[in-house]
Design an enzyme around this catalytic site. Structure first.
Site, PDB file in Angstrom:
ATOM      1  N   HIS A  32       2.160 -11.788 -17.310  1.00  0.00           N
ATOM      2  CA  HIS A  32       1.191 -11.698 -18.409  1.00  0.00           C
ATOM      3  C   HIS A  32       0.499 -13.031 -18.645  1.00  0.00           C
ATOM      4  O   HIS A  32       0.003 -13.276 -19.735  1.00  0.00           O
ATOM      5  CB  HIS A  32       1.897 -11.222 -19.686  1.00  0.00           C
ATOM      6  N   HIS A  33       0.456 -13.887 -17.603  1.00  0.00           N
ATOM      7  CA  HIS A  33      -0.214 -15.180 -17.814  1.00  0.00           C
ATOM      8  C   HIS A  33      -1.705 -14.977 -18.043  1.00  0.00           C
ATOM      9  O   HIS A  33      -2.364 -15.818 -18.628  1.00  0.00           O
ATOM     10  CB  HIS A  33       0.029 -16.116 -16.620  1.00  0.00           C
TER      11      HIS A  33
ATOM     12  N   LYS B  33       1.797  -2.616 -11.203  1.00  0.00           N
ATOM     13  CA  LYS B  33       1.744  -1.499 -10.246  1.00  0.00           C
ATOM     14  C   LYS B  33       2.461  -0.310 -10.857  1.00  0.00           C
ATOM     15  O   LYS B  33       3.422  -0.475 -11.614  1.00  0.00           O
ATOM     16  CB  LYS B  33       2.449  -1.873  -8.938  1.00  0.00           C
TER      17      LYS B  33
ATOM     18  N   LYS C 152      -3.123  -5.678 -14.065  1.00  0.00           N
ATOM     19  CA  LYS C 152      -3.937  -4.748 -13.268  1.00  0.00           C
ATOM     20  C   LYS C 152      -3.205  -4.377 -11.997  1.00  0.00           C
ATOM     21  O   LYS C 152      -2.574  -5.219 -11.363  1.00  0.00           O
ATOM     22  CB  LYS C 152      -5.248  -5.471 -12.911  1.00  0.00           C
TER      23      LYS C 152
ATOM     24  N   LYS D 124      -2.331 -11.977  -5.654  1.00  0.00           N
ATOM     25  CA  LYS D 124      -3.647 -11.613  -5.102  1.00  0.00           C
ATOM     26  C   LYS D 124      -4.757 -11.954  -6.097  1.00  0.00           C
ATOM     27  O   LYS D 124      -5.771 -12.550  -5.739  1.00  0.00           O
ATOM     28  CB  LYS D 124      -3.656 -10.110  -4.770  1.00  0.00           C
TER      29      LYS D 124
ATOM     30  N   SER E 141     -13.006  -3.859  -8.785  1.00  0.00           N
ATOM     31  CA  SER E 141     -12.410  -3.230  -9.977  1.00  0.00           C
ATOM     32  C   SER E 141     -12.628  -4.116 -11.201  1.00  0.00           C
ATOM     33  O   SER E 141     -12.881  -3.630 -12.309  1.00  0.00           O
ATOM     34  CB  SER E 141     -10.907  -3.038  -9.791  1.00  0.00           C
TER      35      SER E 141
HETATM   36  P1  NAD Z   1      -6.740   5.315   4.629  1.00  0.00           P
HETATM   37  O1  NAD Z   1      -5.682   6.308   4.417  1.00  0.00           O
HETATM   38  O2  NAD Z   1      -8.140   5.626   4.223  1.00  0.00           O
HETATM   39  O3  NAD Z   1      -6.823   4.876   6.176  1.00  0.00           O
HETATM   40  C1  NAD Z   1      -5.711   4.591   6.962  1.00  0.00           C
HETATM   41  C2  NAD Z   1      -6.073   5.011   8.380  1.00  0.00           C
HETATM   42  O4  NAD Z   1      -5.036   4.589   9.266  1.00  0.00           O
HETATM   43  C3  NAD Z   1      -6.209   6.529   8.533  1.00  0.00           C
HETATM   44  O5  NAD Z   1      -7.414   6.832   9.213  1.00  0.00           O
HETATM   45  C4  NAD Z   1      -4.979   6.906   9.354  1.00  0.00           C
HETATM   46  O6  NAD Z   1      -5.178   8.034  10.179  1.00  0.00           O
HETATM   47  C5  NAD Z   1      -4.786   5.648  10.181  1.00  0.00           C
HETATM   48  N1  NAD Z   1      -3.447   5.535  10.727  1.00  0.00           N
HETATM   49  C6  NAD Z   1      -2.282   6.054  10.250  1.00  0.00           C
HETATM   50  N2  NAD Z   1      -1.273   5.749  11.096  1.00  0.00           N
HETATM   51  C7  NAD Z   1      -1.796   5.034  12.099  1.00  0.00           C
HETATM   52  C8  NAD Z   1      -1.266   4.435  13.271  1.00  0.00           C
HETATM   53  N3  NAD Z   1       0.033   4.524  13.587  1.00  0.00           N
HETATM   54  N4  NAD Z   1      -2.091   3.763  14.103  1.00  0.00           N
HETATM   55  C9  NAD Z   1      -3.412   3.670  13.819  1.00  0.00           C
HETATM   56  N5  NAD Z   1      -3.980   4.229  12.734  1.00  0.00           N
HETATM   57  C10 NAD Z   1      -3.184   4.888  11.872  1.00  0.00           C
HETATM   58  O7  NAD Z   1      -6.210   3.992   3.901  1.00  0.00           O
HETATM   59  P2  NAD Z   1      -7.064   2.718   3.478  1.00  0.00           P
HETATM   60  O8  NAD Z   1      -7.459   2.849   2.057  1.00  0.00           O
HETATM   61  O9  NAD Z   1      -8.080   2.436   4.525  1.00  0.00           O
HETATM   62  O10 NAD Z   1      -5.923   1.589   3.495  1.00  0.00           O
HETATM   63  C11 NAD Z   1      -5.517   0.986   4.724  1.00  0.00           C
HETATM   64  C12 NAD Z   1      -4.623  -0.207   4.417  1.00  0.00           C
HETATM   65  O11 NAD Z   1      -5.328  -1.119   3.584  1.00  0.00           O
HETATM   66  C13 NAD Z   1      -3.340   0.133   3.665  1.00  0.00           C
HETATM   67  O12 NAD Z   1      -2.346  -0.783   4.085  1.00  0.00           O
HETATM   68  C14 NAD Z   1      -3.692  -0.152   2.223  1.00  0.00           C
HETATM   69  O13 NAD Z   1      -2.558  -0.447   1.442  1.00  0.00           O
HETATM   70  C15 NAD Z   1      -4.582  -1.366   2.402  1.00  0.00           C
HETATM   71  N6  NAD Z   1      -5.488  -1.598   1.267  1.00  0.00           N
HETATM   72  C16 NAD Z   1      -6.422  -0.680   0.923  1.00  0.00           C
HETATM   73  C17 NAD Z   1      -7.288  -0.938  -0.142  1.00  0.00           C
HETATM   74  C18 NAD Z   1      -8.386   0.025  -0.525  1.00  0.00           C
HETATM   75  O14 NAD Z   1      -9.204  -0.329  -1.390  1.00  0.00           O
HETATM   76  N7  NAD Z   1      -8.469   1.191   0.072  1.00  0.00           N
HETATM   77  C19 NAD Z   1      -7.162  -2.128  -0.864  1.00  0.00           C
HETATM   78  C20 NAD Z   1      -6.188  -3.061  -0.490  1.00  0.00           C
HETATM   79  C21 NAD Z   1      -5.362  -2.781   0.589  1.00  0.00           C
END
Ligand code: NAD
Length: 470
Positions: free
Chosen positions: A64-65, A106, A70, A94, A361
């Site tokens: 809570h600093h 979270k 978020k 982050k 966001s």
């Molecule tokens: P998403 O579900 O839209 O896309 C993930 C993709 O990876 C899918 O197309 C899936 O089929 C593919 N995939 C699954 N297993 C796989 C494998 N073994 N090899 C290759 N591809 C594979 O998810 P996203 O929102 O694009 O998020 C992807 C990563 O980014 C996650 O680690 C998520 O935590 C991180 N992230 C996302 C956001 C965001 O705003 N969406 C923000 C911060 C971090």
């Protein structure tokens, strides 16, 4: 037999490594490291068949600093208290890394969303929001959730509506981000994380001092890129790299990897997947033979954008990329990170590189508090000012621009333009800060540790200003 360490223990390892490079009071470091609040919920929901099911859920507020806290809400069967705490702490670091003024939080609901109807999901989301409200774990100045794994704009709309019905307050819509634009969401959120990945890597590639030791020239044009995961983040990152002149030589999905050394067409690959359900068979592409891994292809930039723990101690020695840009959360294990660093690979860490989503966001939250769309006040004013300037240029040079050219040159900034501009500034300046910290530490560490050191310093400064710690 060695026991796998918990997710929060892993995050705390990064914290402890970074803390060794600071001179902060031990009690202050303990306060930063600990998770401040965790709330565990169990509540019943009625299913469509009339039966009752007890749902288990959590919300953790790590720090809570800065207020509000978020962080996203995930719907997954893997959710547990340790994971929620670890992810909340990562949000704290982050936000500090990219100078977004929030503490970290979270939430998680332990469900497999595929097993519930839309009505059941709505009841779960609304009841979860009610419980958060009851415990003072939600509010525009308290704690602001967002989408995460298994949730999206629909769930955020239910959260906003439930909160608003419980609080007849002016800023109620700022209680959650990731809403649809019609309900106070912001333009540019969908591509924000992928675009942030592009801006972050582009900034790294702009520095000759860092590119020369890697044997690379500056700039993005002509660089070869491999992307793992063609989802929201991977697709948008790939598209922005292609538009900047990079060659996307491989895209790996869960079922197949497609390649083209001359560069794949990202829009065509996406179109092909929409039509057929797979990227396999994308025009002008070949399938990578079975047994070969996209992560081990020779390239300038490797972007894991799918899952955690995909670069391990087993494949890290075989990674032939010069830069690894961590778009996914936690794609590199701690052991693999050490191997990549010792081999001179530039690892751009996830806590920085995928912060585009939380950055935008933050802009959505600001928009909701100000009750006005970005650009609404100044767009026309800018256009008229640019036109006056261009008309003066025409007068001085006797050159006529023509109406089409004038429209382009004199365009005022709308919400989309301003969001992208704010994101670019955020990612570029945060990268420079991380790099400066790394230089200050005389290269004794890597970018990940440097990013954490910078985050700890900023959070410590906040506590210092409060006069609580020396
Ligand atoms: P998403 O579900 O839209 O896309 C993930 C993709 O990876 C899918 O197309 C899936 O089929 C593919 N995939 C699954 N297993 C796989 C494998 N073994 N090899 C290759 N591809 C594979 O998810 P996203 O929102 O694009 O998020 C992807 C990563 O980014 C996650 O680690 C998520 O935590 C991180 N992230 C996302 C956001 C965001 O705003 N969406 C923000 C911060 C971090």
């Amino acid at each position: 037999m060695s026991q796998a360490i918990s997710f929060s223990a892993q995050v705390n390892r990064y914290f402890d490594t970074a803390a060794q490079h600071t001179k902060h009071d031990a009690h202050l470091l303990e306060q930063i490291r600990e998770c401040n609040f965790v709330c565990r919920f169990a509540f019943p929901i009625e299913k469509d068949d009339g039966s009752i099911e007890v749902i288990h859920a959590w919300r953790a507020e790590h720090s809570h600093h800065k207020m509000p806290t978020k962080g996203g809400i995930r719907f997954s069967m893997d959710v547990n208290e340790d994971e929620v705490i670890a992810l909340a702490s990562l949000m704290t670091y982050k936000c500090a890394i990219v100078n977004v003024p929030f503490g970290g939080a979270k939430g998680g609901v332990k469900i497999d969303r595929k097993k519930y109807s839309a009505g059941e999901l709505e009841r779960i989301t609304r009841r979860y929001t009610f419980e958060l409200h009851r415990k003072n774990f939600i509010g525009p100045g308290v704690d602001v959730p967002a989408p995460d794994f298994g949730t999206g704009a629909k769930e955020m709309s239910w959260i906003a509506d439930t909160y608003q019905s419980l609080n007849n307050e002016l800023n109620a819509m700022a209680c959650v981000t990731g809403k649809p634009v019609e309900l106070g969401g912001i333009r540019g959120r969908t591509e924000a994380t992928g675009l942030g990945v592009f801006y972050g890597i582009r900034e790294a590639c702009s520095l000759a001092e860092d590119m020369t030791p890697l044997g690379l020239t500056t700039g993005i044009e002509g660089k070869s890129v491999v992307i793992q995961g063609f989802g929201n983040v991977g697709y948008h990152a790939a598209k922005f790299f292609q538009e900047a002149g990079a060659k996307i030589i491989a895209i790996a999905e869960w079922d197949v990897t497609i390649t083209n050394p001359a560069g794949l067409d990202i829009v065509a690959a996406d179109q092909h997947r929409r039509e057929t359900g797979s990227i396999l068979g994308t025009p002008a592409s070949k399938q990578l033979p079975a047994g070969e891994s996209a992560l081990e292809l020779e390239c300038d930039i490797l972007i894991p954008a799918a899952l955690e723990n995909v670069i391990t101690k087993d494949n890290a020695p075989k990674v032939r990329a010069k830069i690894v840009g961590e778009a996914a959360n936690g794609p590199t294990t701690a052991a693999a990170n050490d191997i990549l660093n010792s081999r001179g690979v530039l690892v751009i860490p996830d806590a920085f590189l995928n912060a585009g989503g939380v950055t935008v966001s933050y802009f959505e939250w600001l928009k909701n508090l100000s009750h006005v769309r970005f650009g609404r006040l100044e767009k026309r004013f800018e256009e008229y000012a640019f036109r006056r300037l261009l008309s003066a240029v025409e007068g001085a040079t006797e050159k006529k621009f023509g109406e089409e050219m004038l429209k382009v040159l004199a365009q005022g900034a709308d919400e989309h333009d301003l969001v992208r501009s704010g994101l670019e500034e955020t990612m570029a300046s945060a990268y420079q800060e991380i790099r400066d910290t790394n230089l200050r530490l005389k290269g004794k560490t890597d970018l990940r540790t440097a990013a954490f050191v910078g985050a700890l310093d900023k959070i410590a400064l906040c506590y210092g200003e409060m006069g609580i710690f020396p």
